[in-house]
Every structure is written in structure tokens, then in C-alpha cells.
Scaffold this motif. Structure first.
Motif, PDB file in Angstrom:
ATOM      1  N   ASP A 108       0.812  -1.213   0.000  1.00  0.00           N
ATOM      2  CA  ASP A 108       0.000   0.000   0.000  1.00  0.00           C
ATOM      3  C   ASP A 108       0.847   1.264   0.000  1.00  0.00           C
ATOM      4  N   ASN A 109       2.062   1.188   0.531  1.00  0.00           N
ATOM      5  CA  ASN A 109       2.926   2.351   0.636  1.00  0.00           C
ATOM      6  C   ASN A 109       4.301   2.033   0.063  1.00  0.00           C
ATOM      7  N   ALA A 110       5.129   3.065  -0.043  1.00  0.00           N
ATOM      8  CA  ALA A 110       6.487   2.878  -0.541  1.00  0.00           C
ATOM      9  C   ALA A 110       7.371   2.257   0.533  1.00  0.00           C
ATOM     10  N   ASP A 111       8.457   1.626   0.104  1.00  0.00           N
ATOM     11  CA  ASP A 111       9.479   1.071   0.989  1.00  0.00           C
ATOM     12  C   ASP A 111      10.739   1.919   0.874  1.00  0.00           C
ATOM     13  N   TYR A 112      11.634   1.799   1.848  1.00  0.00           N
ATOM     14  CA  TYR A 112      12.878   2.545   1.753  1.00  0.00           C
ATOM     15  C   TYR A 112      13.998   1.865   2.522  1.00  0.00           C
ATOM     16  N   LEU A 113      15.223   2.204   2.150  1.00  0.00           N
ATOM     17  CA  LEU A 113      16.420   1.806   2.881  1.00  0.00           C
ATOM     18  C   LEU A 113      17.231   3.063   3.192  1.00  0.00           C
ATOM     19  N   LYS A 114      17.892   3.055   4.351  1.00  0.00           N
ATOM     20  CA  LYS A 114      18.723   4.186   4.758  1.00  0.00           C
ATOM     21  C   LYS A 114      20.169   3.955   4.325  1.00  0.00           C
ATOM     22  N   PHE A 115      20.860   5.067   4.005  1.00  0.00           N
ATOM     23  CA  PHE A 115      22.260   5.010   3.609  1.00  0.00           C
ATOM     24  C   PHE A 115      23.037   6.123   4.295  1.00  0.00           C
ATOM     25  N   PHE A 116      24.367   5.951   4.350  1.00  0.00           N
ATOM     26  CA  PHE A 116      25.219   6.924   5.016  1.00  0.00           C
ATOM     27  C   PHE A 116      25.448   8.181   4.189  1.00  0.00           C
ATOM     28  N   SER A 117      25.332   8.074   2.859  1.00  0.00           N
ATOM     29  CA  SER A 117      25.681   9.223   2.028  1.00  0.00           C
ATOM     30  C   SER A 117      24.809   9.278   0.784  1.00  0.00           C
ATOM     31  N   ARG A 118      24.750  10.473   0.200  1.00  0.00           N
ATOM     32  CA  ARG A 118      24.000  10.663  -1.034  1.00  0.00           C
ATOM     33  C   ARG A 118      24.607   9.853  -2.172  1.00  0.00           C
ATOM     34  N   GLN A 266       3.646   7.906   0.230  1.00  0.00           N
ATOM     35  CA  GLN A 266       4.353   8.146   1.478  1.00  0.00           C
ATOM     36  C   GLN A 266       5.156   6.907   1.843  1.00  0.00           C
ATOM     37  N   PRO A 267       6.503   7.034   2.053  1.00  0.00           N
ATOM     38  CA  PRO A 267       7.325   5.858   2.312  1.00  0.00           C
ATOM     39  C   PRO A 267       7.116   5.269   3.698  1.00  0.00           C
ATOM     40  N   ARG A 268       7.383   3.969   3.772  1.00  0.00           N
ATOM     41  CA  ARG A 268       7.424   3.264   5.050  1.00  0.00           C
ATOM     42  C   ARG A 268       8.679   2.409   5.061  1.00  0.00           C
ATOM     43  N   ASN A 269       9.074   1.895   6.243  1.00  0.00           N
ATOM     44  CA  ASN A 269      10.280   1.082   6.321  1.00  0.00           C
ATOM     45  C   ASN A 269      10.100  -0.204   5.558  1.00  0.00           C
ATOM     46  N   ALA A 270      11.176  -0.658   4.908  1.00  0.00           N
ATOM     47  CA  ALA A 270      11.080  -1.812   4.024  1.00  0.00           C
ATOM     48  C   ALA A 270      11.129  -3.141   4.755  1.00  0.00           C
ATOM     49  N   SER A 271      11.499  -3.152   6.031  1.00  0.00           N
ATOM     50  CA  SER A 271      11.641  -4.429   6.719  1.00  0.00           C
ATOM     51  C   SER A 271      10.304  -5.127   6.841  1.00  0.00           C
TER      52      SER A 271
END
Length: 277
Positions: A108-118, A266-271
Motif C-alpha cells: 500500500d505504501n512505498a518502501d525505503y532503505l537508509k544510507f550513510f551518504s547521497r 508516502q514511504p514506510r520502512n522496508a523491513s
């Protein structure tokens, strides 16, 4: 020997740097916006996720990752079904991290991952885009090949004077699928129906039920595949037109997701699950 004063030394230093800098940049290769091939895309994925994540599995259709940050009491696992991705964006931020977002059309929503840099987000996003396109094309070719193969199998089944009996192994999965459905355990029912039709693909009811459940779970590619196989087995069924209509709707849903404006999501965590270390 006469010593240079500070201003002369500074000017000389700037002159040397002005001569050296162009030479150093001339030998530097700019990172291309798109990987040259699959091997390079996988290399970009691997390099961009370190040290925050490790790859559990990477093949032509799936990318499975685990968090690898030290000191965390929990390990997070992430799954990306490459052929189902609707959009990928590598320019966002969240909680002080740069993030890559994407949309799986079954979510239903977007997923995302976090990173240290652009730089890492851009590298990961570019590689992911490449793998997604390749996965979609491979899935399309595979679906067409599967459809051609099943057409011959279904024709032979329709023309058979006596229909083959369901193998016991398939019947066991049928029992479990129907029980799971009654218990409203949809994911288990899907798994059991899939297992049953893999063993006994000329089971019309199983193909129909699997397609219907997959459609309800927004797994439209699976739904389309098995509803078309149902129609190959019983093209004159009373519900054939309704089945065809479902395929039309599911195809439209996929097209709509792929064309969806990413700004509206709207993103949500991908886990999708977490386990104690």
C-alpha cells in the motif's frame, strides 16, 4: 640562498596546485548514470550497502538483505521483488540518513532503505533501476514461454477421454490450502495452492482459487498467469467471462501502479520481519 617571503611562497603554492588539479581530474572517471551490465549493477549494489547491510540473496528476480550494524539487539531483513517495483527514487532523507525509496505494487505504501551518504543512495538507486528493468523483461519472456507450454498441456488434458487423477502429494496440498482458507490464513493458502498446481497443473479449481487469492493480495502477475491457465483448461466454463474480466482488471492495476506519480506515495520502512540475534 635568498628565502621567499610568505606572500611569494603562497602564490607559488597556488600556482603548483592550479597545475596539478586539472591533471588529477583528467585521470578520474565519472561514474556512469546506469550500470553497463548486470555484473556491474550487482557490484554497485554490493558496494553501496556496506557496512549497513549484507546480501542474503541476489538473483534475477529477488534481492534479499539483512541489516549488519553492530550493537543492535535486532536484525532486520528486507526483501525486494524486482519485477514488481513501480518507481525508484534516490534523493530523499529520513532520520538524518539519505534514503532510497521504491514502490512494490503489492504494498500500500512505498518502501525505503537508509544510507550513510547521497553517493551511496544514488549508486544503489541506479543499480536497482537496472535490475528492475532486467527482471521485468525476464519475467515477461518467462511468462510467455510458460503460457505456450501450458497451452499444449491444457489441450491434451481437454481432449483426454478420461482425466488423470490428482496425485496424492497434490491432494495433501489441496487439503491444507482449503483448510488455511477456512481459517483465513491467506498466505498459507496461497503457498499450498501454488504447491498443488506445481504438482498437478491441470486442476482447474486450484488454478482459479490460486488466481483469485493472488488477485486479492495484489500479486497481479501471479493472478493473471493462473487465471489464464484456468481459462486454457475450461474455456467454456460458465464463469469464463468473469475470469477474463478479472485478467483485464489486474492488467490495468499493474499499468496504473507503474504510471503512478511517486510524489503521491508516502514511504514506510522496508523491513518485513525481524529476528533476535
Amino acid at each position: 640562498m635568498r628565502r621567499l617571503n610568505a606572500s611569494v611562497r603562497g602564490a607559488a603554492t597556488l600556482l603548483v596546485l592550479s597545475l596539478l588539479v586539472p591533471l588529477s581530474f583528467a585521470g578520474r572517471k565519472e561514474t556512469p548514470e546506469t550500470p553497463a551490465d548486470r555484473a556491474e549493477a550487482e557490484k554497485w549494489i554490493t558496494s553501496s550497502i556496506r557496512p549497513m547491510y549484507t546480501i542474503d540473496q541476489l538473483n534475477s528476480q529477488y534481492l534479499l538483505l539483512s541489516s549488519s550494524r553492530r550493537g543492535e539487539p535486532q536484525q532486520y531483513h528486507f526483501g525486494i521483488a524486482l519485477a514488481r517495483i513501480a518507481f525508484i527514487e534516490g534523493s530523499g532523507s529520513r532520520d538524518g540518513y539519505d534514503i532510497v525509496t521504491w514502490r512494490d505494487y503489492t504494498h500500500d505504501n512505498a518502501d525505503y532503505l537508509k544510507f550513510f551518504s547521497r553517493a551511496r543512495t544514488e549508486e544503489f538507486a541506479a543499480a536497482l533501476r537496472y535490475l528492475v528493468v532486467a527482471a521485468r523483461e525476464e519475467a515477461r519472456v518467462q511468462q510467455e514461454a510458460t503460457a505456450r507450454q501450458f497451452e499444449a498441456q491444457a489441450k491434451a488434458w481437454r481432449e483426454a477421454a478420461s482425466k488423470p487423477v490428482m496425485p496424492e502429494a497434490a491432494r495433501e496440498h489441496q487439503v491444507l490450502a482449503e483448510y488455511a482458507f477456512k481459517q483465513r490464513e491467506t498466505e498459507k493458502a496461497l503457498r499450498e495452492y501454488k504447491a498443488a498446481v506445481e504438482i498437478f497443473p491441470t486442476w482447474p479449481e486450484g488454478q482459479f482459487n490460486l488466481a483469485t487469492l493472488a488477485g486479492e493480495q495484489k500479486d497481479y502477475d501471479t493472478a493473471i498467469l493462473h487465471m489464464k491457465e484456468y481459462l486454457e483448461l475450461v474455456p467454456d466454463s460458465p464463469d469464463a467471462q468473469a475470469a477474463k474480466d478479472s485478467v483485464i482488471i489486474w492488467r490495468d492495476r499493474i499499468s496504473s501502479f507503474l504510471a503512478e506519480d511517486k510524489a503521491a506515495v508516502q514511504p514506510r520502512n522496508a523491513s518485513f520481519r525481524k529476528t533476535r540475534k
